[in-house]
Design a protein around this motif. Structure first.
Motif, PDB file in Angstrom:
ATOM      1  N   PHE A 166       0.824  -1.212   0.000  1.00 40.08           N
ATOM      2  CA  PHE A 166       0.000   0.000   0.000  1.00 40.08           C
ATOM      3  C   PHE A 166       0.853   1.255   0.000  1.00 40.08           C
ATOM      4  O   PHE A 166       0.533   2.234  -0.667  1.00 40.08           O
ATOM      5  N   SER A 167       1.932   1.226   0.749  1.00 42.78           N
ATOM      6  CA  SER A 167       2.756   2.425   0.910  1.00 42.78           C
ATOM      7  C   SER A 167       3.464   2.836  -0.376  1.00 42.78           C
ATOM      8  O   SER A 167       4.061   3.910  -0.428  1.00 42.78           O
ATOM      9  N   ARG A 168       3.412   2.029  -1.399  1.00 37.47           N
ATOM     10  CA  ARG A 168       4.004   2.390  -2.688  1.00 37.47           C
ATOM     11  C   ARG A 168       3.106   3.325  -3.496  1.00 37.47           C
ATOM     12  O   ARG A 168       3.536   3.884  -4.499  1.00 37.47           O
ATOM     13  N   TYR A 169       1.865   3.464  -3.067  1.00 33.77           N
ATOM     14  CA  TYR A 169       0.883   4.169  -3.887  1.00 33.77           C
ATOM     15  C   TYR A 169       0.459   5.506  -3.307  1.00 33.77           C
ATOM     16  O   TYR A 169       0.188   5.620  -2.112  1.00 33.77           O
ATOM     17  N   ASN A 170       0.385   6.481  -4.188  1.00 39.26           N
ATOM     18  CA  ASN A 170      -0.319   7.704  -3.884  1.00 39.26           C
ATOM     19  C   ASN A 170      -1.808   7.420  -4.048  1.00 39.26           C
ATOM     20  O   ASN A 170      -2.215   6.672  -4.939  1.00 39.26           O
ATOM     21  N   MET A 171      -2.606   8.006  -3.189  1.00 41.01           N
ATOM     22  CA  MET A 171      -4.033   7.697  -3.179  1.00 41.01           C
ATOM     23  C   MET A 171      -4.851   8.930  -3.532  1.00 41.01           C
ATOM     24  O   MET A 171      -4.524  10.044  -3.117  1.00 41.01           O
ATOM     25  N   GLY A 172      -5.915   8.699  -4.277  1.00 40.95           N
ATOM     26  CA  GLY A 172      -6.800   9.785  -4.651  1.00 40.95           C
ATOM     27  C   GLY A 172      -8.237   9.470  -4.283  1.00 40.95           C
ATOM     28  O   GLY A 172      -8.617   8.307  -4.149  1.00 40.95           O
ATOM     29  N   TRP A 173      -9.002  10.531  -4.113  1.00 36.67           N
ATOM     30  CA  TRP A 173     -10.450  10.412  -3.919  1.00 36.67           C
ATOM     31  C   TRP A 173     -11.141  11.196  -5.031  1.00 36.67           C
ATOM     32  O   TRP A 173     -10.733  12.315  -5.356  1.00 36.67           O
ATOM     33  N   PHE A 174     -12.183  10.601  -5.541  1.00 37.68           N
ATOM     34  CA  PHE A 174     -12.988  11.214  -6.593  1.00 37.68           C
ATOM     35  C   PHE A 174     -14.452  11.080  -6.209  1.00 37.68           C
ATOM     36  O   PHE A 174     -14.804  10.306  -5.320  1.00 37.68           O
ATOM     37  N   ARG A 175     -15.296  11.816  -6.892  1.00 39.42           N
ATOM     38  CA  ARG A 175     -16.726  11.664  -6.685  1.00 39.42           C
ATOM     39  C   ARG A 175     -17.457  11.899  -7.996  1.00 39.42           C
ATOM     40  O   ARG A 175     -16.960  12.558  -8.891  1.00 39.42           O
ATOM     41  N   GLN A 176     -18.637  11.330  -8.050  1.00 37.09           N
ATOM     42  CA  GLN A 176     -19.482  11.501  -9.225  1.00 37.09           C
ATOM     43  C   GLN A 176     -20.914  11.676  -8.776  1.00 37.09           C
ATOM     44  O   GLN A 176     -21.508  10.759  -8.201  1.00 37.09           O
ATOM     45  N   ALA A 177     -21.441  12.839  -9.041  1.00 42.24           N
ATOM     46  CA  ALA A 177     -22.834  13.132  -8.728  1.00 42.24           C
ATOM     47  C   ALA A 177     -23.714  12.670  -9.883  1.00 42.24           C
ATOM     48  O   ALA A 177     -23.222  12.501 -11.011  1.00 42.24           O
ATOM     49  N   PRO A 178     -24.990  12.473  -9.630  1.00 43.14           N
ATOM     50  CA  PRO A 178     -25.910  12.055 -10.699  1.00 43.14           C
ATOM     51  C   PRO A 178     -25.854  13.016 -11.886  1.00 43.14           C
ATOM     52  O   PRO A 178     -25.855  14.232 -11.708  1.00 43.14           O
ATOM     53  N   ARG A 179     -25.722  12.445 -13.060  1.00 44.75           N
ATOM     54  CA  ARG A 179     -25.729  13.207 -14.319  1.00 44.75           C
ATOM     55  C   ARG A 179     -24.522  14.146 -14.434  1.00 44.75           C
ATOM     56  O   ARG A 179     -24.532  15.079 -15.238  1.00 44.75           O
ATOM     57  N   GLU A 180     -23.505  13.905 -13.607  1.00 44.13           N
ATOM     58  CA  GLU A 180     -22.303  14.730 -13.670  1.00 44.13           C
ATOM     59  C   GLU A 180     -21.090  13.859 -14.008  1.00 44.13           C
ATOM     60  O   GLU A 180     -21.121  12.641 -13.851  1.00 44.13           O
ATOM     61  N   GLU A 181     -20.048  14.504 -14.453  1.00 44.36           N
ATOM     62  CA  GLU A 181     -18.802  13.791 -14.704  1.00 44.36           C
ATOM     63  C   GLU A 181     -18.071  13.560 -13.384  1.00 44.36           C
ATOM     64  O   GLU A 181     -18.295  14.249 -12.388  1.00 44.36           O
ATOM     65  N   ARG A 182     -17.208  12.584 -13.417  1.00 45.88           N
ATOM     66  CA  ARG A 182     -16.406  12.300 -12.236  1.00 45.88           C
ATOM     67  C   ARG A 182     -15.515  13.497 -11.928  1.00 45.88           C
ATOM     68  O   ARG A 182     -14.938  14.103 -12.822  1.00 45.88           O
ATOM     69  N   GLU A 183     -15.385  13.782 -10.640  1.00 42.90           N
ATOM     70  CA  GLU A 183     -14.672  14.979 -10.193  1.00 42.90           C
ATOM     71  C   GLU A 183     -13.573  14.595  -9.213  1.00 42.90           C
ATOM     72  O   GLU A 183     -13.807  13.804  -8.288  1.00 42.90           O
ATOM     73  N   PHE A 184     -12.411  15.168  -9.374  1.00 44.19           N
ATOM     74  CA  PHE A 184     -11.317  14.976  -8.437  1.00 44.19           C
ATOM     75  C   PHE A 184     -11.647  15.683  -7.133  1.00 44.19           C
ATOM     76  O   PHE A 184     -12.098  16.831  -7.123  1.00 44.19           O
ATOM     77  N   VAL A 185     -11.412  14.988  -6.012  1.00 46.86           N
ATOM     78  CA  VAL A 185     -11.660  15.561  -4.691  1.00 46.86           C
ATOM     79  C   VAL A 185     -10.345  15.916  -4.012  1.00 46.86           C
ATOM     80  O   VAL A 185     -10.149  17.024  -3.540  1.00 46.86           O
TER      81      VAL A 185
END
Length: 119
Positions: free
Chosen positions: A28-47
């Motif tokens: 796990f420690s080898r990876y940078n981690m990201g969070w994203f979100r996607q609202a209804p009828r919207e494109e995925r968004e970087f958080v």
């Protein structure tokens, strides 16, 4: 690496929620981690994202100052703490992993967890 997000649910506006993303399969420690979100009828968004060491995190303007990201490499888990939630934060939230920092496309994705913020 396999990722499993959890912790979503229904919360009132102004409240808080913490999401977790558990990793397995590779170091796990080898990876940078990201969070994203996607609202209804919207494109995925970087958080936001956190470096593999946990020493630096970066956030989108829409959540900066309200959300924090932390990780526990001993537990193979990354967290997204969401405070002062707004109705517009309602979305399916995804965690992602990559050895690169802020790649255009993350290599590994977890399934989403739904966050619903009510007014």
């Amino acid at each position: 690496v396999q990722l499993q997000a959890s912790g979503g649910g229904l919360v009132q506006a102004g409240g808080s929620l913490r999401l977790s993303c558990a990793a397995s399969g590779r170091t796990f420690s080898r990876y940078n981690m990201g969070w994203f979100r996607q609202a209804p009828r919207e494109e995925r968004e970087f958080v936001g994202a956190i470096r593999r060491s946990g020493g630096y995190a970066y956030f989108s303007d829409s959540v900066n100052g309200r959300f924090t990201i932390s990780r526990d490499n001993a537990k193979n888990t990354v967290y997204l703490q969401m405070n002062s939630l707004k109705t517009e934060d309602t979305a399916v939230y995804y965690c992602a992993a990559d050895s690169r920092w802020l790649p255009s496309e993350y290599a590994y994705w977890g399934q989403g967890t739904l966050v619903t913020v009510s007014s």
